[in-house]
Enzyme design. Sequence first.
Site: not given
Lengths: 250, 139, 263
Positions: C58, C47
């Site tokens: 995040d 990824e």
Amino acid sequence: MESVGPFMRRPDATGRFGDFGGRFVPEALMPACLELELAFSEAWADEEFVGEFHGVLESFGGRPTPVTELTRLSEHLGLRIFAKREDLAHTGSHKINNVIGQTLLTKRMGKPRVIAETGAGQHGVATATAAARLGLECTIYMGEVDTHRQALNVFRMELLGATVVPVTSGSKTLKDAVNEAMREWVTCVSDTHYCLGSVMGPHPFPWMVREFQSIIGREATEQLHALGVAEPDLVVACVGGGSNAAGIRR
Amino acid sequence: MLPAFGVEAAGGSAIRTGSPGVLHGMRSMLLQDEFGQIEEAHSISAGLDYPGIGPEHAYLAHAQRAQYESATDDEVIPALQLLSELEGIVPALETAHAIAWLVREARVSIAPGSTVLVNLSGRGDKDVAQVREILRGAK
Amino acid sequence: MTSLETSLRSLRDGGRKAFVPYFMAGASKDWLRHVEAAAHAGADAIEIGLPFSDPMIDGVVIQEAALRSLERGTSIDSVVSELDDLEVDVPLIAMTYYNVVLHGGLERSASLLRGARVSGVIIPDLPLEEALEWEGACAQHDLATIFLVAPSTPPTRLEMIAQRTKGFCYAQGRMAVTGTPGARSEGGAIATAVRAVTDVPVYVGIGISTPAQASDAASQADGAIVGTAMVELLLRGASVGDVESFVASFRHALDHAPATDFA
């Protein structure tokens, strides 16, 4: 109770105003946004809720706020200027209108806690105030730069029983406070409402906040009528996210 | 339809200097660079330090159903002083942007004698210390 | 079926639990070597984060990596051009935020990414309701649009997501942003629920930082994604060798995980 005036309209089912709006949030927050849309739609159509909203605004929020003709400034500028005095609302700004609406809705949804972002501290102070009044737990996210620029407001929020979290990511201002509040919301969405402070964010916030703020325009229209002004030639408001502008210009 | 004017901070004017994009859950007008990275707004008032604007305003601006203007930091302080001295109302720095635009445009783009409704959105108590610093620095 | 899904299905059907580490593109000058080391040590797909200034889902570690990457001038165009030098033969999956591909033009972004051998894209701030246009652009370029299912997703939404996702279904293990330490993963339960309605592979991510957690998640899912723990190691200045041993430890745990219970 919707202010479907000639100007401000209800967004479409996806929360769009023309090409703008929508709901671009992580899947983790989608159920909460959908739940909020439903809860607000029901509450805003419920006379009892709307009555309570107006009741709290009057008995606690300092409404209605007056309209003052600014005679000396008018003379100075060669205009006839009327001011809608949101500075006289409780906590010193229009922010209290939205916050009372959202905290009442938080109670109605059975959530015991609110979080909010703040820039200058006006929305943070208003949220902390309404949370104290309604017995909700409250955490405010504020960019670290702003906690210094507005140190007294930080203390004011703390006096009101809120926890203030300085945000140190990015530019350490309002934008980053919103990011951090969204991140926090992901972790606690089951028992916490995110009390967004302006006509921004994912649907239904832009619509809901504008509806709660539309009390400004409703009052002003009546007050101007009483002063013999059918309709002003123009309406002016400052715009950050744009909630006071959306509220006065229905 | 009567004209409505939203006054943004010149250093955070998403309508006048931004472009369409997605931030904070909404598609709206945003300050961003050529790669879609969000840029920082810069304003004397923390409450207007935001690189976006509510989506309904973006729509009204694009549909030309409302007008969006801006006021600079340098125009805001004199406007705040003027309202304080003439009317006994100390406005918030955010609110002073609306006043600053009126002061600039009166007798220019606003016809003399026009009736104006201004939203005095907040009081300036929170900004008094900051304004004092700015005025001291200016001397 | 997208080529990503074909290869991930064949991995699953061969009985291998997938390990997918996350790297922030451009976070350091030798980031491509880290990716190669991971592939060499047994990662089944990589990824690749394309940095965004405001990464909503995040936590601090990936925020920091994104900031470093942006300071080095990373953009979708620069990443695509750097990927020319990447020598790996496992699938590449991009992870970014919607404004990055929207601003570059959906069609152009999809085409650029596929041209750089990226075969799937995860956009966490693009829920089903907003994704149609992007899905259309991706479909034209054999790019899989990977959707997330969260612990808060109710059953009817879960079913819709499971049916729309391509490549694999990303089961968000915890109600948290990336890299938050703590409670038990709900990823396994989500994987089981997804598997009940579709045959697409299910990988668990968010909340997996140790080989034991990966192995635990893989007992009910087809693979595990590790982002923050990988990125944190690199932010502390890890070498290519460190990346290899990190990946190898997850590889070992997954290869010795209990078999999936398909009951």
